[in-house]
Design a protein around this motif. Structure first.
Motif, PDB file in Angstrom:
ATOM      1  N   GLY A  28     -42.229  -0.456 -35.897  1.00  0.00           N
ATOM      2  CA  GLY A  28     -41.999   0.554 -36.920  1.00  0.00           C
ATOM      3  C   GLY A  28     -42.031   0.038 -38.349  1.00  0.00           C
ATOM      4  O   GLY A  28     -41.839   0.808 -39.287  1.00  0.00           O
ATOM      5  N   ARG A  29     -42.256  -1.264 -38.538  1.00  0.00           N
ATOM      6  CA  ARG A  29     -42.372  -1.828 -39.881  1.00  0.00           C
ATOM      7  C   ARG A  29     -43.641  -2.660 -39.977  1.00  0.00           C
ATOM      8  O   ARG A  29     -44.102  -3.214 -38.977  1.00  0.00           O
ATOM      9  N   SER A  30     -44.193  -2.760 -41.170  1.00  0.00           N
ATOM     10  CA  SER A  30     -45.355  -3.620 -41.341  1.00  0.00           C
ATOM     11  C   SER A  30     -44.919  -5.075 -41.273  1.00  0.00           C
ATOM     12  O   SER A  30     -43.747  -5.414 -41.500  1.00  0.00           O
ATOM     13  N   ALA A  37     -37.986  -8.528 -45.506  1.00  0.00           N
ATOM     14  CA  ALA A  37     -36.601  -8.304 -45.081  1.00  0.00           C
ATOM     15  C   ALA A  37     -35.889  -9.617 -44.761  1.00  0.00           C
ATOM     16  O   ALA A  37     -34.652  -9.649 -44.712  1.00  0.00           O
ATOM     17  N   ALA A  38     -36.639 -10.692 -44.553  1.00  0.00           N
ATOM     18  CA  ALA A  38     -36.026 -11.994 -44.256  1.00  0.00           C
ATOM     19  C   ALA A  38     -35.511 -12.684 -45.515  1.00  0.00           C
ATOM     20  O   ALA A  38     -34.828 -13.704 -45.418  1.00  0.00           O
ATOM     21  N   ARG A  52     -48.890  -2.886 -51.515  1.00  0.00           N
ATOM     22  CA  ARG A  52     -48.517  -2.123 -50.335  1.00  0.00           C
ATOM     23  C   ARG A  52     -47.118  -1.561 -50.577  1.00  0.00           C
ATOM     24  O   ARG A  52     -46.491  -1.889 -51.573  1.00  0.00           O
ATOM     25  N   ARG A  53     -46.650  -0.743 -49.663  1.00  0.00           N
ATOM     26  CA  ARG A  53     -45.349  -0.092 -49.856  1.00  0.00           C
ATOM     27  C   ARG A  53     -44.224  -1.009 -49.398  1.00  0.00           C
ATOM     28  O   ARG A  53     -43.738  -0.919 -48.268  1.00  0.00           O
ATOM     29  N   VAL A  54     -43.810  -1.889 -50.274  1.00  0.00           N
ATOM     30  CA  VAL A  54     -42.669  -2.766 -50.017  1.00  0.00           C
ATOM     31  C   VAL A  54     -41.733  -2.665 -51.207  1.00  0.00           C
ATOM     32  O   VAL A  54     -42.140  -2.940 -52.343  1.00  0.00           O
ATOM     33  N   ARG A  96     -36.360 -14.171 -39.580  1.00  0.00           N
ATOM     34  CA  ARG A  96     -35.152 -13.431 -39.892  1.00  0.00           C
ATOM     35  C   ARG A  96     -34.401 -14.109 -41.046  1.00  0.00           C
ATOM     36  O   ARG A  96     -34.629 -15.290 -41.340  1.00  0.00           O
ATOM     37  N   PRO A  97     -33.481 -13.399 -41.710  1.00  0.00           N
ATOM     38  CA  PRO A  97     -32.722 -14.008 -42.812  1.00  0.00           C
ATOM     39  C   PRO A  97     -32.007 -15.290 -42.429  1.00  0.00           C
ATOM     40  O   PRO A  97     -31.898 -16.212 -43.246  1.00  0.00           O
TER      41      PRO A  97
END
Length: 284
Positions: A28-30, A37-38, A52-54, A96-97
């Motif tokens: 569900g995410r690019s 997000a990380a 892009r849409r970020v 991931r973060p």
């Protein structure tokens, strides 16, 4: 650690047929959104590539266009203001973060990955000062140069006068800390098989999350068997029948009324649905 993030999200993606690879969707995410997000606490989020849409991203383009990762890094680094920079590829769906935080700790000297700790996927205390940076290493011990955290001033100095095209040639001599972390955060999507593996990883994460929410032992869930069943039902009966069948099977399992070969019997029913015209299920 105050840091900015530079995500390289250009390239031709030739092995994926020239599609917009960072824009491909996983869970569900690019891919680009997953990498962004990380680094939620990055001061600046700099994306080298087309817009892009970020959210909150600053977009820049390398010169020349399509010149490779070194010109892209040069363009992104020009927008960095923080003393540290996370340099990342835009196609790592498992990052991931926590992985970025571990790289920061390793680069700052709080922790270092080497020897037995790296081989086991962990980090050990080092007691030394800040390094030039830290990079992820894959399962084969190879450095992943587009998955690291660096001192921005060190990168600028290394780029000054560098005329090569290789990131390894640029970054290797800086002797970064090598960090082996669990979860394969270095995994990227170069082929359709890689993309399918990323989708399956999302499915595994979702299955574990649902099992925890419902109090189910994940070891009792034969995911592949259920997926095969729903595929047969979707193709042999109707797509909406697939999730309904899985739900009914779950109800029967919970009530203790499902036979041991329930999945096999339902799969056989779905396979014979068209041949029998629905008689086996409707009784007509």
């Amino acid at each position: 650690m105050a840091y900015d993030a530079v995500i390289l999200a250009g390239g031709a993606a030739r092995r994926l047929g020239g599609v917009d690879k960072p824009g491909l969707s996983v869970g569900g995410r690019s891919l680009l959104e997953i990498v962004a997000a990380a680094v939620p606490d990055a001061g600046r989020l700099i994306v080298v590539g087309p817009e892009r849409r970020v959210p909150r991203a600053l977009y820049v383009l390398e010169e020349p266009r399509g010149g490779g990762p070194v010109p892209a890094l040069r363009a992104g680094l020009a927008e960095v203001r923080a003393p540290w920079v996370a340099l990342l590829a835009g196609d790592m769906p498992l990052l991931r973060p926590a992985h970025v935080a571990a790289l920061q700790s390793a680069a700052s000297g709080e922790l270092a990955a080497s020897g037995e700790s790296a081989a086991s996927g962990g980090l050990a205390a080092s007691g030394r000062g800040p390094a030039s940076g830290a990079v992820l290493v894959d399962d084969g011990g190879r450095e992943q140069w587009l998955a690291g955290v660096w001192r921005a001033d060190v990168l600028r100095e290394a780029l000054r006068g560098y005329e090569g095209r290789s990131l390894r040639g640029l970054l290797g001599p800086l002797a970064p800390v090598r960090a082996a972390l669990p979860g394969r955060p270095w995994f990227d999507c170069d082929t359709m098989d890689d993309l399918e593996e990323a989708h399956m990883n999302v499915l595994s994460e979702w299955t574990a999350l649902v099992c925890a929410e419902l109090g189910i032992d994940p070891a009792r869930v034969d995911r592949d068997l259920i997926l095969d069943l729903t595929k047969e039902v979707a193709h042999g009966v109707a797509r909406p029948a697939a999730p309904l069948t899985a739900y009914l099977l779950g109800l029967a399992q919970g009530a203790g009324t499902a036979p041991e070969d329930a999945v096999a019997r339902l799969t056989a029913l779905a396979g014979s649905w068209n041949e029998a015209g629905g008689e086996k299920l409707t009784g007509e």
